[in-house]
Design an enzyme around this catalytic site. Sequence first.
Site, PDB file in Angstrom:
ATOM      1  N   ASP A 477      54.314  34.970  40.192  1.00 16.06           N
ATOM      2  CA  ASP A 477      53.375  34.582  38.942  1.00 16.06           C
ATOM      3  C   ASP A 477      54.080  33.891  38.176  1.00 16.06           C
ATOM      4  O   ASP A 477      55.495  33.885  37.841  1.00 16.06           O
ATOM      5  CB  ASP A 477      53.019  36.219  38.551  1.00 16.06           C
ATOM      6  CG  ASP A 477      51.699  35.963  37.638  1.00 16.06           C
ATOM      7  OD1 ASP A 477      51.218  35.172  37.331  1.00 16.06           O
ATOM      8  OD2 ASP A 477      51.296  37.091  37.342  1.00 16.06           O
ATOM      9  N   ASP A 546      42.101  34.744  37.359  1.00 14.18           N
ATOM     10  CA  ASP A 546      42.192  36.118  37.151  1.00 14.18           C
ATOM     11  C   ASP A 546      40.799  36.525  36.845  1.00 14.18           C
ATOM     12  O   ASP A 546      40.394  37.829  36.554  1.00 14.18           O
ATOM     13  CB  ASP A 546      42.899  36.567  35.658  1.00 14.18           C
ATOM     14  CG  ASP A 546      44.348  36.447  36.076  1.00 14.18           C
ATOM     15  OD1 ASP A 546      44.815  36.586  37.323  1.00 14.18           O
ATOM     16  OD2 ASP A 546      45.123  36.848  35.222  1.00 14.18           O
TER      17      ASP A 546
HETATM   18  C1  DGJ Z   1      48.727  37.486  35.777  1.00 16.32           C
HETATM   19  C2  DGJ Z   1      47.898  37.588  37.160  1.00 16.32           C
HETATM   20  O1  DGJ Z   1      47.213  36.800  37.347  1.00 16.32           O
HETATM   21  C3  DGJ Z   1      47.419  38.984  37.555  1.00 16.32           C
HETATM   22  O2  DGJ Z   1      46.707  39.078  38.722  1.00 16.32           O
HETATM   23  C4  DGJ Z   1      48.515  40.182  37.239  1.00 16.32           C
HETATM   24  O3  DGJ Z   1      49.496  39.832  38.610  1.00 16.32           O
HETATM   25  C5  DGJ Z   1      49.044  40.099  35.974  1.00 16.32           C
HETATM   26  N1  DGJ Z   1      49.661  38.707  35.568  1.00 16.32           N
HETATM   27  C6  DGJ Z   1      50.152  40.921  35.995  1.00 16.32           C
HETATM   28  O4  DGJ Z   1      51.189  40.966  34.749  1.00 16.32           O
END
Ligand code: DGJ
Length: 740
Positions: A477, A546
């Site tokens: 991420d 997200d």
């Molecule tokens: C952002 C990601 O896109 C989410 O899916 C998740 O992993 C969060 N970060 C966790 O902090």
Amino acid sequence: MIREKNNVFYLETENTEYIFRITEGGYAEHLYYGAKLNDDNTVPFEDKLFFVRGSCIEVDDVSRRISMEHFKSEFSENGKGDVREISVDIVHADGTRTCDFVFMSSDITEGKYELEGLPSSYAGNDSVMSLVVKMKDNNSGSILELIYGVFEKANVITRAARIINNENGSIRLRKIMSSQLDLDEYKQYDFVGFAGAWAYEMNMVRRPIKAGITSQASFCLNSSSRFNPFCMVCESKACEDYGEVYGFNLVYSGNHYESAYMDVFGKVRFMQGINPSEFGFVLERGGVFVTPEAVMTYSGSGFRDMSRNMHRFVRENIVRGEWKYKERPVLINSWESCYFDIDEDKLFTLAKTASECGMELLVIDDGWFAGRNDDTSSLGDWSVDADKFPSGLANLSDRLKSIGMDLGIWVEPEMISENSDLYRAHPEWAVRIPGKKHALGRNQMLLDLTDNDVRQYITDAMRRVFSCADIKYVKWDMNRIVSDSYGNGSTDNQLEFAHRYVLGLYEILGTLTSEFPHILFESCSGGGNRFDLGMLCYTPQIWGSDNTDASCRVHIQTGYSYGYPMSCVGAHVSQCPNHQTRRVVPLSTRFDVAVFGALGYECNLDELSQLELGQIREQIRFYKKYRKNIQSGDFYRLMEDENEIQWMSYDDAAGTGAAMIYRKRVVPGASFSRIKLCGLKPDAVYEFTGGEHEKIMTTGDVFMKAGVKISEGFVHGDNENDARFLVDDSTRIYILEERK
Ligand code: DGJ
């Protein structure tokens, strides 16, 4: 195939052709990019530049005098009268800025070139040839290499450029693009980009190209959701199945720039490369700079065929390693199920229910490492939280194995929290201007990937994480963009920071993905904030957004599908009401949209009813049956209007496919839905089943030309048996199987 005849270079793929020549004076003149031609004669479409207009600058091209302002150039330069947007801008060792690059030599080879320090495409099962044209600057002696790759089956041409400083001192690169394409003046073109934001990725923005510059760029440090590097230039009448379309992309994960400059006569110059506003590179004598690779494809029959070229290219020539064509596991991700509130027993319980439903892998998302109970701390301290996992992650992975599940893990290696042991020990490793106040994003700072020690730390830390248990999957991420940029590895020239950061990232990813070839990596950047071909060279899939609300996702995934195969888009079924929009969308819809991507679930299964769990079991059974066909099939956008979207994925080798129809609102009296399929063998017989009643057998020809009318999508008193029982945001999936 690449051929050279009388200083004309012919770059041919199965259906397309790209032609340029070296003029008598040594300039590289673009002649043609479009459908394949059956004659080598270029005279008909050469520019007839008989005289230099009015105030233009004249350049002596031996037998003719030309103006660079009207010349279709392969790579335009500064200082000789090309007053349109240019591709290369150098401050020479003597402080001047004029370039006069002329032909020196060329080299045609079988196979694919490599670009030092950068990820790039590879031949795979395609037949690929490379061409390097060496140009020398008459003024300064510096060398410019124009690099081309020709992918025959994919119908793709790749480009890059390399600069070698041959001057008596250092030079400063102000701008260097990866590709340039000068298009003729007789068409009205549109520029089509994909703009977005967090949870709102990939919205098509189509603009007519008018005189002046139409452009898009990223200034974020990563390729960003603001504008994806994939874009198109097409004739203004182009649609899914009509018109000339050029598709472009960049194998790069940093600040990019795309523009179309139209002069007053209608000639259009497209270019793509590193965003020059965030760039400047100093090269010492003998120093070399190589650009990221640009990708181009052409379709004379609309967006659909352009997308198909891009999809095949990404699947065969970008994605690599063990997971390239391997069926991706159905995963359960802990984020929307538990957020930071995780521990071994809680996750095991979740995994147990997931495994009973048929899921194959548990991903421990954020929150597993020491002290990380919210997003204010601990990034950089990559040791397992002993309170949450007293027996370590190996114990959990052993327990998971006993119920047939694998273990995956989330990391955010490029970040550091101010409240972390790492920051306390090495504040100088964070990206910040020494002595100045630094802005935070999601309470965190970037680590300085231009610094060798930082890269070493991250690589070692990740090595430990990936080996601390039997880790089968990693979600990588990156949750903030840049501010206050400053790198220890670019102290003399901070304009180098952004590109050096990306090179540092590639070094780390290259090391780790080759040391852990069995791990399935999924890239993520708060969703689709770094969805690009550079990342796809290391990670076969990327978390699309997200936003997990299927009614938004269907648009986001449609957006991605223009440039990327759906098999690299991570897509999950999440809880309802949805956590981003509070919308309630049927479970079947959430699945039907996610099923075209790399499928996962991201909800608290233990809060679901037995009925819903039963539905999920059935969904996964269905998915496993068709996953190979859907993931390796050709993806088509069949239609889209204000109330309906239709997709299809079809695996030609197996003769099996799936079509999806998404109805946004139930509108009594609205017309029947008709699905016109694509890509089938006209003479083969297929069975089409699904929905409430559909079971139809006919030829591919009929399915493609006449299509199938689906039963009504609203009810009428007691005459309901023949209707589809739709609610708003409903979907249906239909399966197509060839009957031999
Ligand atoms: C952002 C990601 O896109 C989410 O899916 C998740 O992993 C969060 N970060 C966790 O902090």
